[in-house]
Motif scaffolding. Structure first.
Motif, PDB file in Angstrom:
ATOM      1  N   ARG A 225      66.586  23.648  23.168  1.00 49.07           N
ATOM      2  CA  ARG A 225      67.788  24.213  22.547  1.00 49.07           C
ATOM      3  C   ARG A 225      68.163  23.427  21.297  1.00 49.07           C
ATOM      4  O   ARG A 225      68.496  24.005  20.254  1.00 49.07           O
ATOM      5  CB  ARG A 225      68.921  24.185  23.568  1.00 49.07           C
ATOM      6  N   GLY A 226      68.100  22.114  21.368  1.00 54.27           N
ATOM      7  CA  GLY A 226      68.388  21.279  20.205  1.00 54.27           C
ATOM      8  C   GLY A 226      67.405  21.501  19.074  1.00 54.27           C
ATOM      9  O   GLY A 226      67.782  21.569  17.898  1.00 54.27           O
ATOM     10  N   LYS A 227      66.117  21.653  19.418  1.00 52.45           N
ATOM     11  CA  LYS A 227      65.102  21.906  18.402  1.00 52.45           C
ATOM     12  C   LYS A 227      65.340  23.260  17.742  1.00 52.45           C
ATOM     13  O   LYS A 227      65.221  23.395  16.518  1.00 52.45           O
ATOM     14  CB  LYS A 227      63.708  21.860  19.023  1.00 52.45           C
ATOM     15  N   ALA A 228      65.691  24.255  18.531  1.00 53.99           N
ATOM     16  CA  ALA A 228      65.954  25.585  17.973  1.00 53.99           C
ATOM     17  C   ALA A 228      67.160  25.557  17.038  1.00 53.99           C
ATOM     18  O   ALA A 228      67.157  26.208  15.983  1.00 53.99           O
ATOM     19  CB  ALA A 228      66.179  26.593  19.098  1.00 53.99           C
ATOM     20  N   GLU A 229      68.175  24.807  17.398  1.00 56.11           N
ATOM     21  CA  GLU A 229      69.349  24.672  16.523  1.00 56.11           C
ATOM     22  C   GLU A 229      68.967  24.009  15.199  1.00 56.11           C
ATOM     23  O   GLU A 229      69.405  24.430  14.130  1.00 56.11           O
ATOM     24  CB  GLU A 229      70.446  23.855  17.216  1.00 56.11           C
ATOM     25  N   ALA A 230      68.147  22.958  15.272  1.00 52.36           N
ATOM     26  CA  ALA A 230      67.709  22.262  14.059  1.00 52.36           C
ATOM     27  C   ALA A 230      66.848  23.171  13.182  1.00 52.36           C
ATOM     28  O   ALA A 230      67.014  23.201  11.955  1.00 52.36           O
ATOM     29  CB  ALA A 230      66.937  20.995  14.428  1.00 52.36           C
ATOM     30  N   ASP A 231      65.943  23.925  13.816  1.00 49.68           N
ATOM     31  CA  ASP A 231      65.101  24.857  13.058  1.00 49.68           C
ATOM     32  C   ASP A 231      65.947  25.927  12.385  1.00 49.68           C
ATOM     33  O   ASP A 231      65.673  26.319  11.245  1.00 49.68           O
ATOM     34  CB  ASP A 231      64.064  25.516  13.974  1.00 49.68           C
ATOM     35  N   CYS A 232      66.959  26.397  13.076  1.00 51.34           N
ATOM     36  CA  CYS A 232      67.834  27.427  12.513  1.00 51.34           C
ATOM     37  C   CYS A 232      68.614  26.874  11.319  1.00 51.34           C
ATOM     38  O   CYS A 232      68.760  27.546  10.290  1.00 51.34           O
ATOM     39  CB  CYS A 232      68.774  27.956  13.585  1.00 51.34           C
ATOM     40  N   ALA A 233      69.092  25.660  11.439  1.00 46.70           N
ATOM     41  CA  ALA A 233      69.822  25.039  10.330  1.00 46.70           C
ATOM     42  C   ALA A 233      68.905  24.832   9.120  1.00 46.70           C
ATOM     43  O   ALA A 233      69.312  25.057   7.970  1.00 46.70           O
ATOM     44  CB  ALA A 233      70.416  23.709  10.776  1.00 46.70           C
ATOM     45  N   GLN A 234      67.673  24.441   9.383  1.00 53.61           N
ATOM     46  CA  GLN A 234      66.707  24.239   8.300  1.00 53.61           C
ATOM     47  C   GLN A 234      66.391  25.576   7.619  1.00 53.61           C
ATOM     48  O   GLN A 234      66.332  25.658   6.389  1.00 53.61           O
ATOM     49  CB  GLN A 234      65.441  23.605   8.846  1.00 53.61           C
TER      50      GLN A 234
ATOM     51  N   LYS B 132      65.509  34.865  10.389  1.00 54.73           N
ATOM     52  CA  LYS B 132      65.578  35.802  11.514  1.00 54.73           C
ATOM     53  C   LYS B 132      64.773  35.286  12.704  1.00 54.73           C
ATOM     54  O   LYS B 132      65.208  35.376  13.854  1.00 54.73           O
ATOM     55  CB  LYS B 132      65.069  37.175  11.096  1.00 54.73           C
ATOM     56  N   LYS B 133      63.592  34.715  12.425  1.00 55.45           N
ATOM     57  CA  LYS B 133      62.772  34.160  13.500  1.00 55.45           C
ATOM     58  C   LYS B 133      63.471  32.968  14.155  1.00 55.45           C
ATOM     59  O   LYS B 133      63.475  32.835  15.379  1.00 55.45           O
ATOM     60  CB  LYS B 133      61.411  33.732  12.955  1.00 55.45           C
ATOM     61  N   ALA B 134      64.071  32.111  13.349  1.00 53.71           N
ATOM     62  CA  ALA B 134      64.781  30.948  13.891  1.00 53.71           C
ATOM     63  C   ALA B 134      65.969  31.383  14.740  1.00 53.71           C
ATOM     64  O   ALA B 134      66.245  30.789  15.784  1.00 53.71           O
ATOM     65  CB  ALA B 134      65.238  30.032  12.762  1.00 53.71           C
TER      66      ALA B 134
END
Length: 136
Positions: free
Chosen positions: A98-107, A26-28
């Motif tokens: 934005r790219g970092k947030a996408e990677a964090d969300c995928a993780q 949820k945070k990601a």
């Protein structure tokens, strides 16, 4: 009876891991939404800015005048170049975030998936043990 207690402990740990992974997810997702909003703002600001090279008379024309015209002012417009450079830097920063947030969300999604599998295994093992005990 120790097997039942061990399975209960395993299930409780799996539940706690799953809840933590769900909170992380949820945070990601929130961070990703904020990064996307920041990206949209940067893109919107760029479209509104005078730094758009497609508009006649924009920064590009002032910074890089037509050299074919004899009376053209060929001095660099430092302010315009600085503003353009600043907007490009902001855009690059927003894109990286934005790219970092996408990677964090995928993780976080992968962790949630793993925690869900472990939780389901623990619940299934406990249910199986309960069924065996009821048969006796």
């Amino acid at each position: 009876m120790s097997t039942h207690a061990e399975l209960e402990t395993t299930r409780a740990k799996a539940e706690a891991d799953w809840r933590k992974a769900n909170d992380d997810m949820k945070k990601a997702q929130t961070d990703r939404a904020e990064a996307n909003a920041a990206w949209d703002k940067v893109v919107s600001d760029r479209r509104k800015a005078e730094a758009d090279r497609r508009k006649p008379g924009a920064v590009w024309d002032k910074a890089f005048p037509d050299r074919r015209i004899a009376g053209a002012d060929r001095r660099n417009a430092d302010g315009y170049i600085a503003a353009l450079s600043k907007s490009v830097a902001a855009r690059n920063k927003a894109y990286a975030e934005r790219g970092k947030a996408e990677a964090d969300c995928a993780q976080a999604e992968a962790k949630l998936s793993t925690a869900s599998v472990e939780r389901n295994k623990a619940i299934a093992a406990l249910d199986e043990l309960n069924r065996e005990q009821q048969k006796r």
